[in-house]
Design a protein around this motif. Structure first.
Motif, short mmCIF file in Angstrom:
data_model
loop_
_atom_site.label_atom_id
_atom_site.label_comp_id
_atom_site.label_asym_id
_atom_site.label_seq_id
_atom_site.Cartn_x
_atom_site.Cartn_y
_atom_site.Cartn_z
N GLY A 30 0.72 -1.30 -0.22
CA GLY A 30 0.05 -0.03 0.02
C GLY A 30 0.88 1.24 -0.04
N VAL A 31 2.10 1.13 -0.34
CA VAL A 31 2.96 2.38 -0.42
C VAL A 31 2.59 3.02 -1.77
CG1 VAL A 31 5.36 3.12 -0.45
CG2 VAL A 31 4.90 1.33 0.94
N LYS A 32 2.31 4.35 -1.74
CA LYS A 32 2.06 5.08 -2.95
C LYS A 32 2.95 5.76 -3.69
CE LYS A 32 -2.85 5.65 -1.43
NZ LYS A 32 -3.96 6.82 -1.03
N TRP A 33 4.06 6.06 -3.02
CA TRP A 33 5.40 6.66 -3.71
C TRP A 33 6.73 6.26 -3.18
CZ3 TRP A 33 1.68 9.51 -0.78
CH2 TRP A 33 2.17 9.88 0.51
N ASP A 34 7.78 6.62 -3.62
CA ASP A 34 9.00 6.58 -3.14
C ASP A 34 9.56 8.04 -3.17
OD1 ASP A 34 11.68 5.16 -2.49
OD2 ASP A 34 12.09 6.52 -4.17
N PHE A 35 9.76 8.30 -1.84
CA PHE A 35 9.90 9.76 -1.85
C PHE A 35 11.08 10.38 -2.59
CE2 PHE A 35 12.25 13.43 0.45
CZ PHE A 35 11.22 14.57 0.33
N TYR A 36 12.35 9.89 -2.78
CA TYR A 36 13.34 10.23 -3.50
C TYR A 36 13.31 10.09 -4.98
CZ TYR A 36 15.77 11.87 0.64
OH TYR A 36 16.15 12.67 1.85
N SER A 37 12.23 9.27 -5.38
CA SER A 37 12.10 9.32 -6.84
C SER A 37 11.12 10.26 -6.98
CB SER A 37 11.10 7.92 -6.97
OG SER A 37 11.97 6.68 -6.90
N GLU A 38 10.28 10.76 -6.38
CA GLU A 38 9.44 12.02 -6.39
C GLU A 38 10.22 13.12 -6.60
OE1 GLU A 38 6.18 12.04 -7.07
OE2 GLU A 38 6.01 9.98 -6.93
#
Length: 248
Positions: A30-38
């Motif tokens: 349920g993780v919606k994003w990877d912060f450092y990819s953003e």
């Protein structure tokens, strides 16, 4: 845990492991994003990036190719020592690690194109000052309802306010600092820690349960928690995060 206690805790953990949890066996759903990819998605190769609360620098070094210059700051001597060692080992020539307090960023106005901050406090006014017009700020923070079943099992923990309080506070501060385009996102993921040792490592190296292990019945409470939350995938808890993306 007040700010002074947290800083002391932060220094001690930095000297131990630099917040590197890479060896912890944990699966998430349920993780919606990877912060450092953003962060990298919003960087140009010519950009200057500031990372606040960079810790041991592992995350920043992993995205070194996304910008011309990346600067990681932290006010913990232990973290800076770890980050500098990691930088030397990485051989990255476009990354700088500096001891610095986020409340007083020692860079000129409008110096950076992108500013990031993961799981660390920040000053909206200082970020607005060092960020160029049109620049973007991204932060990921721990929500109040993170690890909620653990906090309930121990009867103490980091939850000090209603869920969403910190997100609303930061959004308001960014608005007051002059950011006009402010968006926020949330996820509440399920985590499965594979072993007892993985969960103990988490509790000993984070402030989720203050002073874990010092209470006379802490390990008895942990055993009861594991029995109640053990699944075929591992020991179940939750990871609740929010992200704010603001453009100046």
């Amino acid at each position: 845990m007040n700010e002074l206690e947290y800083r002391k805790f932060y220094d001690r953990v930095g000297q131990l492991n630099g917040w590197d949890f890479s060896k912890v066996q944990c699966e998430s759903e349920g993780v919606k994003w990877d912060f450092y990819s953003e962060v990298t998605r919003r960087c140009r190769k010519s950009d200057l990036l500031l990372d606040i609360g960079t810790g041991g620098g592992e995350a920043l070094l992993s995205i070194a190719d996304c910008a011309a210059l990346l600067v990681g700051i932290d006010d913990s001597p232990g973290m800076i020592q770890e980050a500098l060692a990691n930088l030397e080992q990485s051989k990255k020539s476009n990354v700088r690690i500096l001891p610095m307090n986020a409340e007083k960023i020692d860079f000129p106005a409008a110096f950076f194109n992108v500013v990031s901050c993961r799981h660390a406090p920040f000053s909206a006014q200082e970020i607005a000052r060092v960020l160029e017009g049109g620049g973007v700020f991204l932060t990921q923070q721990v929500s109040e309802d993170d690890k909620l079943n653990l906090i309930r099992a121990f009867g103490r923990g980091q939850k000090a306010a209603q869920d969403g309080t910190l997100k609303n506070k930061y959004s308001s501060e960014l608005s007051e600092a002059g950011f006009s385009d402010i968006q926020s996102f949330d996820f509440d993921a399920t985590e499965y820690y594979k072993t007892y040792e993985d969960l103990v490592f988490l509790l000993k190296h984070t402030p989720i349960i203050p002073n874990f292990g010092q209470g006379s019945d802490d390990f008895a409470k942990l055993e009861a928690f594991i029995q109640e939350n053990q699944t075929g995938k591992g020991i179940k808890t939750n990871s609740k995060r929010f992200m704010i993306i603001a453009r100046k």
